[in-house]
Scaffold this motif. Structure first.
Motif, PDB file in Angstrom:
ATOM      1  N   THR A   1       0.827  -1.209   0.000  1.00  0.00           N
ATOM      2  CA  THR A   1       0.000   0.000   0.000  1.00  0.00           C
ATOM      3  C   THR A   1       0.855   1.250   0.000  1.00  0.00           C
ATOM      4  OG1 THR A   1      -1.710  -1.188   1.232  1.00  0.00           O
ATOM      5  CG2 THR A   1      -1.877   1.205   1.175  1.00  0.00           C
ATOM      6  N   MET A   2       1.885   1.252   0.834  1.00  0.00           N
ATOM      7  CA  MET A   2       2.760   2.420   0.898  1.00  0.00           C
ATOM      8  C   MET A   2       3.529   2.593  -0.413  1.00  0.00           C
ATOM      9  SD  MET A   2       4.018   2.566   4.843  1.00  0.00           S
ATOM     10  CE  MET A   2       2.795   2.479   6.178  1.00  0.00           C
ATOM     11  N   PHE A   3       3.912   1.481  -1.036  1.00  0.00           N
ATOM     12  CA  PHE A   3       4.584   1.545  -2.335  1.00  0.00           C
ATOM     13  C   PHE A   3       3.648   2.148  -3.386  1.00  0.00           C
ATOM     14  CE2 PHE A   3       5.508  -0.333  -6.498  1.00  0.00           C
ATOM     15  CZ  PHE A   3       6.833   0.044  -6.662  1.00  0.00           C
ATOM     16  N   ILE A   4       2.387   1.683  -3.388  1.00  0.00           N
ATOM     17  CA  ILE A   4       1.404   2.226  -4.334  1.00  0.00           C
ATOM     18  C   ILE A   4       1.189   3.713  -4.082  1.00  0.00           C
ATOM     19  CG2 ILE A   4      -1.044   2.178  -5.001  1.00  0.00           C
ATOM     20  CD1 ILE A   4      -0.974  -0.861  -4.427  1.00  0.00           C
ATOM     21  N   PHE A   5       1.089   4.082  -2.806  1.00  0.00           N
ATOM     22  CA  PHE A   5       0.866   5.482  -2.461  1.00  0.00           C
ATOM     23  C   PHE A   5       2.009   6.359  -2.961  1.00  0.00           C
ATOM     24  CE2 PHE A   5       1.643   9.015   0.496  1.00  0.00           C
ATOM     25  CZ  PHE A   5       0.449   9.708   0.371  1.00  0.00           C
ATOM     26  N   ILE A   6       3.251   5.900  -2.750  1.00  0.00           N
ATOM     27  CA  ILE A   6       4.417   6.692  -3.168  1.00  0.00           C
ATOM     28  C   ILE A   6       4.498   6.780  -4.687  1.00  0.00           C
ATOM     29  CG2 ILE A   6       6.945   6.729  -3.220  1.00  0.00           C
ATOM     30  CD1 ILE A   6       6.856   5.500  -0.379  1.00  0.00           C
ATOM     31  N   VAL A   7       4.352   5.642  -5.359  1.00  0.00           N
ATOM     32  CA  VAL A   7       4.539   5.614  -6.809  1.00  0.00           C
ATOM     33  C   VAL A   7       3.365   6.251  -7.545  1.00  0.00           C
ATOM     34  CG1 VAL A   7       4.788   4.101  -8.814  1.00  0.00           C
ATOM     35  CG2 VAL A   7       6.054   3.613  -6.724  1.00  0.00           C
ATOM     36  N   VAL A   8       2.135   5.957  -7.110  1.00  0.00           N
ATOM     37  CA  VAL A   8       0.959   6.432  -7.848  1.00  0.00           C
ATOM     38  C   VAL A   8       0.530   7.823  -7.381  1.00  0.00           C
ATOM     39  CG1 VAL A   8      -1.448   5.967  -8.434  1.00  0.00           C
ATOM     40  CG2 VAL A   8       0.175   4.070  -8.251  1.00  0.00           C
ATOM     41  N   ILE A   9       0.195   7.970  -6.097  1.00  0.00           N
ATOM     42  CA  ILE A   9      -0.334   9.249  -5.605  1.00  0.00           C
ATOM     43  C   ILE A   9       0.764  10.324  -5.583  1.00  0.00           C
ATOM     44  CG2 ILE A   9      -1.515  10.437  -3.723  1.00  0.00           C
ATOM     45  CD1 ILE A   9      -3.178   8.251  -5.080  1.00  0.00           C
ATOM     46  N   ILE A  10       1.855  10.027  -4.852  1.00  0.00           N
ATOM     47  CA  ILE A  10       2.959  10.995  -4.790  1.00  0.00           C
ATOM     48  C   ILE A  10       3.603  11.150  -6.163  1.00  0.00           C
ATOM     49  CG2 ILE A  10       5.188  11.534  -3.730  1.00  0.00           C
ATOM     50  CD1 ILE A  10       2.932  11.804  -1.787  1.00  0.00           C
ATOM     51  N   GLY A  11       3.700  10.036  -6.908  1.00  0.00           N
ATOM     52  CA  GLY A  11       4.274  10.087  -8.255  1.00  0.00           C
ATOM     53  C   GLY A  11       3.481  10.982  -9.186  1.00  0.00           C
ATOM     54  N   PHE A  12       2.149  10.926  -9.082  1.00  0.00           N
ATOM     55  CA  PHE A  12       1.298  11.804  -9.900  1.00  0.00           C
ATOM     56  C   PHE A  12       1.537  13.268  -9.533  1.00  0.00           C
ATOM     57  CE2 PHE A  12      -2.604  14.323 -10.202  1.00  0.00           C
ATOM     58  CZ  PHE A  12      -2.857  14.241 -11.569  1.00  0.00           C
ATOM     59  N   ILE A  13       1.662  13.537  -8.218  1.00  0.00           N
ATOM     60  CA  ILE A  13       1.895  14.914  -7.759  1.00  0.00           C
ATOM     61  C   ILE A  13       3.229  15.442  -8.288  1.00  0.00           C
ATOM     62  CG2 ILE A  13       2.330  16.353  -5.710  1.00  0.00           C
ATOM     63  CD1 ILE A  13       0.360  14.485  -4.210  1.00  0.00           C
ATOM     64  N   THR A  14       4.287  14.624  -8.182  1.00  0.00           N
ATOM     65  CA  THR A  14       5.604  15.072  -8.649  1.00  0.00           C
ATOM     66  C   THR A  14       5.608  15.280 -10.162  1.00  0.00           C
ATOM     67  OG1 THR A  14       6.390  12.777  -8.826  1.00  0.00           O
ATOM     68  CG2 THR A  14       6.828  13.924  -6.756  1.00  0.00           C
ATOM     69  N   HIS A  15       4.921  14.399 -10.883  1.00  0.00           N
ATOM     70  CA  HIS A  15       4.845  14.545 -12.345  1.00  0.00           C
ATOM     71  C   HIS A  15       4.124  15.842 -12.710  1.00  0.00           C
ATOM     72  CE1 HIS A  15       4.538  13.390 -16.565  1.00  0.00           C
ATOM     73  NE2 HIS A  15       3.246  13.681 -16.515  1.00  0.00           N
ATOM     74  N   TYR A  16       3.041  16.126 -11.990  1.00  0.00           N
ATOM     75  CA  TYR A  16       2.275  17.342 -12.261  1.00  0.00           C
ATOM     76  C   TYR A  16       3.123  18.591 -12.029  1.00  0.00           C
ATOM     77  CZ  TYR A  16      -1.457  20.841 -11.975  1.00  0.00           C
ATOM     78  OH  TYR A  16      -2.238  21.947 -12.169  1.00  0.00           O
ATOM     79  N   PHE A  17       4.003  18.532 -11.022  1.00  0.00           N
ATOM     80  CA  PHE A  17       4.832  19.701 -10.697  1.00  0.00           C
ATOM     81  C   PHE A  17       6.217  19.649 -11.359  1.00  0.00           C
ATOM     82  CE2 PHE A  17       1.620  20.152  -7.424  1.00  0.00           C
ATOM     83  CZ  PHE A  17       1.447  21.527  -7.364  1.00  0.00           C
ATOM     84  N   GLY A  18       6.393  18.721 -12.281  1.00  0.00           N
ATOM     85  CA  GLY A  18       7.570  18.760 -13.140  1.00  0.00           C
ATOM     86  C   GLY A  18       8.837  18.152 -12.602  1.00  0.00           C
ATOM     87  N   PHE A  19       8.726  17.147 -11.716  1.00  0.00           N
ATOM     88  CA  PHE A  19       9.939  16.420 -11.324  1.00  0.00           C
ATOM     89  C   PHE A  19       9.609  14.952 -11.112  1.00  0.00           C
ATOM     90  CE2 PHE A  19       8.000  17.825  -7.431  1.00  0.00           C
ATOM     91  CZ  PHE A  19       8.391  16.981  -6.401  1.00  0.00           C
ATOM     92  N   SER A  20      10.637  14.113 -11.087  1.00  0.00           N
ATOM     93  CA  SER A  20      10.452  12.660 -11.058  1.00  0.00           C
ATOM     94  C   SER A  20      10.546  12.127  -9.637  1.00  0.00           C
ATOM     95  CB  SER A  20      11.514  11.983 -11.931  1.00  0.00           C
ATOM     96  OG  SER A  20      11.570  10.595 -11.681  1.00  0.00           O
ATOM     97  N   ILE A  21       9.559  11.321  -9.229  1.00  0.00           N
ATOM     98  CA  ILE A  21       9.583  10.719  -7.895  1.00  0.00           C
ATOM     99  C   ILE A  21      10.772   9.768  -7.755  1.00  0.00           C
ATOM    100  CG2 ILE A  21       8.004   8.867  -8.585  1.00  0.00           C
ATOM    101  CD1 ILE A  21       8.387  10.461  -5.082  1.00  0.00           C
ATOM    102  N   PHE A  22      11.123   9.060  -8.847  1.00  0.00           N
ATOM    103  CA  PHE A  22      12.212   8.092  -8.778  1.00  0.00           C
ATOM    104  C   PHE A  22      13.573   8.788  -8.658  1.00  0.00           C
ATOM    105  CE2 PHE A  22       8.778   5.989 -11.176  1.00  0.00           C
ATOM    106  CZ  PHE A  22       8.519   4.939 -10.304  1.00  0.00           C
ATOM    107  N   LYS A  23      13.755   9.873  -9.391  1.00  0.00           N
ATOM    108  CA  LYS A  23      14.998  10.642  -9.263  1.00  0.00           C
ATOM    109  C   LYS A  23      15.104  11.282  -7.887  1.00  0.00           C
ATOM    110  CE  LYS A  23      15.658  11.733 -14.177  1.00  0.00           C
ATOM    111  NZ  LYS A  23      15.728  12.808 -15.196  1.00  0.00           N
ATOM    112  N   PHE A  24      13.969  11.735  -7.368  1.00  0.00           N
ATOM    113  CA  PHE A  24      13.963  12.352  -6.047  1.00  0.00           C
ATOM    114  C   PHE A  24      14.322  11.324  -4.969  1.00  0.00           C
ATOM    115  CE2 PHE A  24      11.821  13.726  -2.124  1.00  0.00           C
ATOM    116  CZ  PHE A  24      12.399  14.979  -1.977  1.00  0.00           C
TER     117      PHE A  24
END
Length: 419
Positions: A227-250
């Motif tokens: 669940t936490m993995f999904i939250f980070i990759v999907v929810i937080i990942g969507f937020i970072t993509h929207y604001f122009g940076f990569s969750i994986f690079k971060f």
């Protein structure tokens, strides 16, 4: 490929592996090594209160614009509330789908003493108690006792006063900046022994609970991790993509702090260094100084996921059938109780006890089912909290146009020396 044994990440990873081996081979000895983790965490904790006070005062006081402080703080709190609500909701959704508590034998909880959690929950939760907890008896006492919320409250008032005074207060802010530099230098010194702390923590965990304990409630643990993995990759990942940076690079950028958190099971252990890292990443000192400390109190995404899943797990284990309206009510209660988690020692269990006390359909003694494996889930909570607050700081910086994109590129390419 040559392994750089001077790299902190490598050292912490090796320490974690050695801790597992020692704990499994020599459980009694491994359990005693908890003192190594306690020493490291205590060294970090002694620095947190003054660092938060100094950075918040510097961040607010150097703005010189009280309206701007309110604007940044308001956006941060709205962001925290929206994202932590998503965290609670996704926890409820997953635990209802996988149903890890269904058919669970609850005899393990019979006669278990959970009074230390229920008493603390009764004493320390409630709106009135929470407000009184924020306001310190005196500022020096709050700093001396390392009370995060009172220190944050005092620092905000001090910073606002300095911002309102303006130019005459600048020498004080400059002095605080110099003092903060000294404290961060101490942090750098302490972080050199972080592998020892990670080794001690992992040795204790395996030595005390055993390798077998990793599988006793494995389905719940796996559900929480996923669940936490999904939250980070999907929810937080969507937020970072929207604001122009990569969750994986971060995540790669803050990997040292993540491994320290995994080793010590405490997001506080990485707080000082993550603040410096975010400044190097391109966030302004003012936003970092305001958002990170506030996030550690009000943006505990990992804790929110754990609380919602743990509550429903206990309900499933005891055969309590909760319809959609019951679960919406539980979600509303969790939205309130989860906000006080940072101000309470043993926050996960105590906050869960407070939630169940306010929602009597689920037996509060059920928290005893989780005692044996809570230690293993706390790492996931802490890592999720760390990543969530780091992303929140970048997002607020970008929203306020207080973010240096060129510095972000230099930081990701390794051109900026890290703390």
């Amino acid at each position: 490929m040559r392994i750089n044994f001077k790299n902190l990440t490598v050292q912490v990873l090796i320490a974690i592996v050695l801790g597992i081996i020692v704990g499994a081979a020599f459980p009694e000895f491994g359990a005693k090594l908890k003192i190594l983790a306690d020493i490291f965490i205590k060294l970090i904790k002694m620095l947190i209160a003054p660092i938060i006070f100094l950075t918040v005062v510097i961040g607010i006081g150097s703005m010189g614009d009280v309206k701007k402080v309110g604007k940044i703080g308001g956006k941060a709190l709205i962001y925290f509330e929206i994202v932590s609500t998503f965290a609670l909701a996704i926890g409820l959704i997953v635990v209802n789908i996988v149903q890890p508590g269904k058919g669970f034998n609850t005899e393990a909880a019979n006669g278990a003493d959970v009074s230390q959690y229920t008493n603390a929950a009764a004493a320390e939760h409630g709106l009135g108690a929470f407000i009184m907890q924020i306001i310190p008896d005196n500022v020096v006492g709050a700093l001396a006792n390392g009370e995060l919320l009172p220190v944050l409250f005092s620092a905000v008032l001090f910073g606002l006063a300095a911002a309102a005074i303006g130019e005459p207060a600048k020498p004080v802010i400059k002095f605080f900046e110099q003092v903060a530099d000294i404290f961060f230098k101490i942090v750098n010194m302490v972080m050199k022994i972080s592998p020892i702390g990670a080794f001690g923590a992992m040795s204790y965990t395996i030595g005390n609970f055993g390798l077998k304990s990793l599988g006793n409630l494995g389905f719940l643990m796996l559900s929480v991790y996923i669940t936490m993995f999904i939250f980070i990759v999907v929810i937080i990942g969507f937020i970072t993509h929207y604001f122009g940076f990569s969750i994986f690079k971060f995540i790669k950028y803050i990997k040292d702090e993540i491994f320290i958190v995994i080793g010590t099971s405490s997001s506080e252990s990485a707080l000082p260094s993550i603040m410096r890292k975010l400044e190097n990443y391109g966030c302004s000192k003012q936003v970092v100084g305001l958002v990170i400390p506030t996030g550690y109190s009000f943006n505990l995404d990992g804790t929110s996921i754990y609380l919602s899943m743990a509550a429903i797990f206990i309900a499933q284990a005891y055969g309590v059938d909760l319809d959609i309206w019951h679960q919406i009510t539980l979600l509303a209660i969790l939205m309130l109780t989860s906000k006080g988690a940072a101000g309470v020692t043993g926050s996960g269990f105590i906050t869960l006890a407070a939630t169940l006390a306010a929602f009597p359909m689920i037996p509060v003694e059920g928290i005893a089912l989780l005692i044996g494996v809570d230690r293993f889930m706390s790492e996931a909570r802490a890592v999720t909290n760390l990543i969530g607050n780091g992303v929140a700081t970048v997002v607020v910086s970008k929203m306020e146009k207080e973010f240096d994109t060129e510095q972000e590129k230099r930081a990701l390419s390794g051109q900026i020396a890290q703390p």
